[in-house]
Design a protein around this motif. Structure first.
Motif, PDB file in Angstrom:
ATOM      1  N   SER A   1       0.818  -1.217   0.000  1.00 14.17           N
ATOM      2  CA  SER A   1       0.000   0.000   0.000  1.00 14.17           C
ATOM      3  C   SER A   1       0.847   1.261   0.000  1.00 14.17           C
ATOM      4  O   SER A   1       0.339   2.346  -0.288  1.00 14.17           O
ATOM      5  N   ALA A   2       2.109   1.134   0.334  1.00 15.79           N
ATOM      6  CA  ALA A   2       2.976   2.323   0.382  1.00 15.79           C
ATOM      7  C   ALA A   2       4.409   1.910   0.069  1.00 15.79           C
ATOM      8  O   ALA A   2       5.289   1.980   0.913  1.00 15.79           O
ATOM      9  N   VAL A   3       4.625   1.454  -1.145  1.00 16.80           N
ATOM     10  CA  VAL A   3       5.949   0.998  -1.536  1.00 16.80           C
ATOM     11  C   VAL A   3       6.882   2.205  -1.673  1.00 16.80           C
ATOM     12  O   VAL A   3       6.597   3.147  -2.386  1.00 16.80           O
ATOM     13  N   ARG A   4       8.012   2.144  -0.981  1.00 15.02           N
ATOM     14  CA  ARG A   4       8.991   3.219  -1.068  1.00 15.02           C
ATOM     15  C   ARG A   4      10.355   2.613  -1.332  1.00 15.02           C
ATOM     16  O   ARG A   4      11.310   2.867  -0.626  1.00 15.02           O
ATOM     17  N   GLU A   5      10.408   1.790  -2.356  1.00 10.27           N
ATOM     18  CA  GLU A   5      11.674   1.139  -2.660  1.00 10.27           C
ATOM     19  C   GLU A   5      12.673   2.116  -3.257  1.00 10.27           C
ATOM     20  O   GLU A   5      13.867   2.015  -3.019  1.00 10.27           O
TER      21      GLU A   5
ATOM     22  N   ARG B   1      19.625   1.457  -1.958  1.00 10.86           N
ATOM     23  CA  ARG B   1      18.865   0.220  -1.799  1.00 10.86           C
ATOM     24  C   ARG B   1      18.678  -0.158  -0.328  1.00 10.86           C
ATOM     25  O   ARG B   1      17.755  -0.888   0.003  1.00 10.86           O
ATOM     26  N   THR B   2      19.562   0.328   0.540  1.00  7.17           N
ATOM     27  CA  THR B   2      19.438  -0.027   1.958  1.00  7.17           C
ATOM     28  C   THR B   2      18.578   0.966   2.721  1.00  7.17           C
ATOM     29  O   THR B   2      18.262   0.734   3.888  1.00  7.17           O
ATOM     30  N   ALA B   3      18.182   2.059   2.071  1.00  8.76           N
ATOM     31  CA  ALA B   3      17.495   3.134   2.790  1.00  8.76           C
ATOM     32  C   ALA B   3      16.093   2.746   3.218  1.00  8.76           C
ATOM     33  O   ALA B   3      15.537   3.333   4.140  1.00  8.76           O
ATOM     34  N   ALA B   4      15.465   1.769   2.544  1.00  3.90           N
ATOM     35  CA  ALA B   4      14.100   1.376   2.868  1.00  3.90           C
ATOM     36  C   ALA B   4      14.043   0.163   3.784  1.00  3.90           C
ATOM     37  O   ALA B   4      12.981  -0.402   3.998  1.00  3.90           O
ATOM     38  N   ILE B   5      15.185  -0.237   4.334  1.00  4.28           N
ATOM     39  CA  ILE B   5      15.220  -1.419   5.185  1.00  4.28           C
ATOM     40  C   ILE B   5      14.699  -1.083   6.580  1.00  4.28           C
ATOM     41  O   ILE B   5      15.089  -0.099   7.192  1.00  4.28           O
TER      42      ILE B   5
ATOM     43  N   LEU C   1      19.948   1.780  11.267  1.00  2.00           N
ATOM     44  CA  LEU C   1      19.776   2.816  12.282  1.00  2.00           C
ATOM     45  C   LEU C   1      18.781   2.359  13.347  1.00  2.00           C
ATOM     46  O   LEU C   1      17.629   2.043  13.050  1.00  2.00           O
ATOM     47  N   VAL C   2      19.236   2.327  14.593  1.00  2.00           N
ATOM     48  CA  VAL C   2      18.392   1.873  15.703  1.00  2.00           C
ATOM     49  C   VAL C   2      17.353   2.941  16.029  1.00  2.00           C
ATOM     50  O   VAL C   2      17.701   4.097  16.283  1.00  2.00           O
ATOM     51  N   ARG C   3      16.086   2.530  16.017  1.00  2.00           N
ATOM     52  CA  ARG C   3      14.988   3.448  16.327  1.00  2.00           C
ATOM     53  C   ARG C   3      14.440   3.244  17.731  1.00  2.00           C
ATOM     54  O   ARG C   3      14.022   4.192  18.378  1.00  2.00           O
TER      55      ARG C   3
ATOM     56  N   ALA D   1      15.295   1.080  11.440  1.00  2.00           N
ATOM     57  CA  ALA D   1      14.674   1.574  10.210  1.00  2.00           C
ATOM     58  C   ALA D   1      15.546   2.685   9.671  1.00  2.00           C
ATOM     59  O   ALA D   1      15.832   3.657  10.376  1.00  2.00           O
ATOM     60  N   ASN D   2      15.988   2.543   8.449  1.00  2.00           N
ATOM     61  CA  ASN D   2      16.767   3.597   7.817  1.00  2.00           C
ATOM     62  C   ASN D   2      15.849   4.712   7.334  1.00  2.00           C
ATOM     63  O   ASN D   2      14.629   4.616   7.397  1.00  2.00           O
ATOM     64  N   ASP D   3      16.431   5.799   6.832  1.00  2.00           N
ATOM     65  CA  ASP D   3      15.673   7.036   6.604  1.00  2.00           C
ATOM     66  C   ASP D   3      14.449   6.864   5.715  1.00  2.00           C
ATOM     67  O   ASP D   3      13.434   7.519   5.912  1.00  2.00           O
ATOM     68  N   TRP D   4      14.503   6.040   4.720  1.00  2.00           N
ATOM     69  CA  TRP D   4      13.406   5.936   3.760  1.00  2.00           C
ATOM     70  C   TRP D   4      12.395   4.868   4.177  1.00  2.00           C
ATOM     71  O   TRP D   4      11.433   4.613   3.480  1.00  2.00           O
ATOM     72  N   ALA D   5      12.630   4.232   5.327  1.00  2.00           N
ATOM     73  CA  ALA D   5      11.745   3.152   5.776  1.00  2.00           C
ATOM     74  C   ALA D   5      10.868   3.567   6.944  1.00  2.00           C
ATOM     75  O   ALA D   5      10.083   2.774   7.435  1.00  2.00           O
ATOM     76  N   THR D   6      10.974   4.811   7.386  1.00  2.00           N
ATOM     77  CA  THR D   6      10.226   5.252   8.557  1.00  2.00           C
ATOM     78  C   THR D   6       8.873   5.816   8.168  1.00  2.00           C
ATOM     79  O   THR D   6       8.600   6.107   7.000  1.00  2.00           O
TER      80      THR D   6
END
Length: 798
Positions: A213-217, A605-609, A640-642, A663-668
């Motif tokens: 519903s909210a793909v941010r790959e 590629r790792t930003a959405a993890i 990145l530890v949240r 959660a890295n920056d693009w995965a939050t």
């Protein structure tokens, strides 16, 4: 884990560890830039242990005495029925504690005045300032420390309606830092300052799947909107006829929301430590019934001072007003000083110097304007015993002098975008004063007007420290002080004789010339109303300088990413549109910097993890803001530890279970980001760019000092204020936002390859827009137009 609670009964910290129920073990919950929490369930009825009380001090340690949590019981314990025993019902008390910043939350927000902003400070300085202001009315015993170099921010405004912890979180996030409260100290350090190296065999690694519903790959074409920003530099000209008092502007004028910068009536028992920094080794400043009372000094410049905590951004129109100023004999020092550096005369950009009329003794006290460390204008001699209002007026065509930096983390490395240096800009200055014993309609006495004397000052500092009083030897009092940002409007008259004078803007009864209505955001234009006795005479040219406004917006694309994604005939562009929420994007330049930050992590590629990592008894405690370097299948990822949940395993030897969410920056979540917080609610009133730029700042300089040097009924002579670029020049059009080769030819008035050129006047109400262009193909243009509006009959000569 071990838990002790001090119940404020004089018995000190009591160990409750043995009373903790296995069903409700000691649990410490930590989240990035949020207060930590500790929960546990205490079995009641154990001899010598009382029910913990609200505000009790809670400390949690490991068996080897390492601190995991310190804080306070924010609520009364909750009784939980646990069953029946031979002695009757058994209850447990569920306790919930909040980390040490809870005390500061109780004291307030840490904000200063509603409109005040902190400028160019790092995260450590910001959080320190917030903590100091929160504790201004009562100390909570909380200090601030830092570890590592924390990046600088641009303009930061704390919210008075938010608790300290929320403002501290925003301050830390703006500098891409993490704060934690432990053992009476708030520690702030860069995100990723600590890295923990693990392999997937050290614990249980779970990586979240992408939500359909909210793909941010990936995003490699980003459009961002921000706040309303000042746009065209407008010079609107009117002509007086001796009777007209109201002049309607063609557009609404931009007016900043940050208007009250300093305000104090000095009617409290002590100086407000949330607003002022007092340096007074000789106790020469005090508060009395007459306000700020000055009684001498130590004879040295810059050592006895009263300075506003927040620096002043030198943008737009600023009015500094000192009311009830009474000066005694033998004075020497500065009042209302704007200092670009140290509070000494050489560093004073503008201020009122108070000194003796002759060197040595025997002179009388006089007031002299100071600009750039030198005396200018008229020397004014106040009447002994009279009370005066002093006003310093400053005007800069640029409203934003400090840009916002934006930070992100890519593969474990922090990257920053946007300049932290100040914006160069000119400034006009007026010094005036009013004898408060005179009639309310008595005009102000102007003792210096930069326009009338030598023209606009070519360069000014982006920020200044405001020093209300700098006493070498000052005697007298000041009853009130205000520093306000009134907007973007500034008015200059050219009399038929050619004499220039700045028209003073204010309210009736202040000795000023006129009032200004700025119009509305819906587009209703503003107007200038001249007061009785100040009406422009016949043939007087009234020039109103102001900025109109538009929504800030930027669109940038990563061409390398687009090219790499364009395989097998598939389109390589992946667009994303959103709004910048923190740090506030005050301009399109800020939006460009934020877009750079988003592109940096949104094309990784790792930003959405996102996911979790569970482990037992780590060798080092883990906090939000740390980085996990986890090696899996031979590949190491920086995560990145949240949040961290540490739970006691109720075992001997000690077993601590850690569940780490990353959660890295693009995965939050949109609003849970750090460094650059975003929202999908893109501004509906923004003119979205049709094409993306491949790099920020692909524009030419704005014409800040374009000026109409002469004006007749048939033509105007214009000085662009700067030399044209090689092969380029200045383009004049009838409409704004329609510049460029191939754009509507009917809209084009002329192109000039020289700095000074003539523009024909074709109508009674003429509106012309000018931008600089260069020899590029396609050419680059100024970001904003410099507009010239003329309101005069075609057959009437100015």
């Amino acid at each position: 884990m071990r838990i002790t609670i001090d119940n404020l009964d004089g018995l000190g910290a009591i160990d409750y560890t043995e009373a903790v129920a296995a069903e409700g073990p000691i649990t410490v919950q930590r989240a990035l830039n949020e207060p930590s929490r500790c929960t546990a369930e205490i079995v009641l009825g154990i001899a010598s242990l009382i029910v913990p009380v609200r505000r009790g001090r809670v400390t949690v340690t490991t068996d080897n005495a390492a601190l995991l949590f310190t804080g306070y019981l924010a609520t009364e314990p909750v009784r939980i029925y646990a069953g029946n025993a031979s002695t009757g019902p058994v209850y447990r008390a569920r306790v919930t504690a909040v980390s040490d910043e809870w005390l500061l939350d109780n004291l307030g927000s840490g904000a200063g005045l509603r409109d005040a902003e902190s400028l160019g400070l790092g995260g450590t300085a910001l959080v320190t300032q917030l903590a100091s202001r929160a504790q201004a009315t009562g100390s909570a015993g909380v200090t601030v420390a830092s570890s590592g170099t924390v990046s600088a921010t641009g303009a930061f405004a704390a919210r008075a309606s938010s608790p300290f912890s929320a403002n501290a979180a925003n301050a830390a996030s703006s500098s891409y830092a993490a704060y934690r409260a432990l053992n009476g100290q708030i520690l702030i350090q860069p995100v990723g300052n600590v890295t923990h190296s693990f392999s997937d065999a050290n614990g249980t690694l779970s990586v979240s799947e992408l939500q359909t519903s909210a793909v941010r790959e990936l995003a490699n074409d980003v459009t961002l909107t921000g706040a309303e920003e000042p746009a065209a530099y407008i010079e609107e000209n009117f002509f007086g006829d001796g009777t007209t008092t109201v002049f309607d502007l063609s557009e609404s004028a931009y007016r900043s929301t940050n208007r009250t910068l300093v305000l104090d009536n000095f009617n409290e028992a002590a100086f407000n430590p949330a607003q002022w920094i007092l340096a007074d080794p000789g106790s020469h400043f005090s508060l009395t019934s007459t306000g700020l009372t000055m009684n001498g000094g130590n004879g040295s410049d810059g050592q006895t001072t009263l300075t506003a905590i927040d620096a002043v951004e030198m943008g737009g129109a600023i009015v500094v007003q000192l009311s009830g100023v009474i000066l005694g004999a033998a004075c020497d020092g500065m009042l209302a000083g704007m200092y670009a550096g140290l509070p000494v005369l050489a560093e004073c950009f503008a201020g009122f110097r108070v000194r003796q009329s002759v060197s040595g003794t025997g002179g009388v006290t006089v007031i002299v304007p100071v600009v750039n460390g030198a005396e200018v204008g008229t020397v004014f001699t106040p009447i002994a015993g009279h009370s005066y209002t002093l006003r310093l007026r400053l005007h800069c065509v640029e409203m934003q002098r400090i840009m916002q930096p934006y930070y992100c983390m890519v593969d474990g490395v922090i990257q920053g975008f946007g300049s932290t240096s100040g914006v160069t800009a000119p400034m006009d200055i007026v010094f005036e004063l009013v004898d408060e014993g005179a009639a309310s309609n008595t005009p102000s006495t102007v003792i210096y007007d930069s326009r009338a004397v030598g023209g606009t000052i070519a360069s000014s500092p982006a920020t200044c420290a405001f020093v209300l009083a700098n006493a070498i030897q000052l005697f007298g009092s000041v009853s009130a002080i205000s520093v306000t940002r009134t907007g973007s409007a500034w008015i200059v008259s050219t009399l038929p004789s050619g004499t220039l004078q700045t028209r003073l803007i204010g309210a009736a009864g202040q000795g000023v010339d006129c009032t200004v209505s700025y119009g509305t955001a819906a587009g209703a234009p503003g107007k200038v109303t001249f007061l009785a006795g100040r009406v422009p005479v016949a043939g007087e040219r009234v020039t109103v300088y102001y900025r109109n406004e538009r929504r800030s917006v930027a669109r940038l694309a990563d061409t390398t990413s687009i090219a790499s994604e364009a395989v097998n005939g598939a389109p390589g562009t992946c667009r994303w549109l959103g709004n910048v929420t923190l740090p506030v994007a005050r301009s399109s330049v800020d939006c460009e910097s934020a877009a750079q930050s988003v592109l940096a992590f949104a094309t990784s590629r790792t930003a959405a993890i996102a996911g979790t990592y569970a482990l037992v008894n780590p060798t080092q405690d883990i906090w939000p803001g740390d980085v996990l370097a986890i090696t899996s299948a031979g590949v190491t990822s920086s995560l990145l530890v949240r949040s961290v949940v540490a739970t006691d395993g109720s075992a001997i030897p000690e077993v601590l279970h850690y569940k780490v969410s990353f959660a890295n920056d693009w995965a939050t979540e949109w609003e849970a980001g750090i460094g650059t917080k975003l929202s999908e609610d893109i501004a509906t009133d923004a003119y979205l760019p049709q094409t993306a730029s491949s790099a920020p700042g692909q524009v030419l300089a704005n014409l800040q000092q374009l000026t109409v040097t002469s004006l007749t009924d048939t033509a105007m002579q214009v000085d662009a204020g700067m030399a044209p670029p090689a092969g380029g020049g200045f383009e004049v059009r009838l409409k704004d936002w329609e510049f460029g080769v191939g754009v509507d030819a009917a809209d084009l008035v002329l192109r000039s390859p020289v700095r000074s050129f003539s523009i024909p006047i074709a109508a009674q109400l003429d509106r012309l827009f000018v931008r600089m262009y260069d020899a590029s193909m396609p050419p680059l243009y100024s970001r904003f137009s410099s507009a010239v509006f003329v309101n005069m009959p075609v057959n009437e000569t100015a």
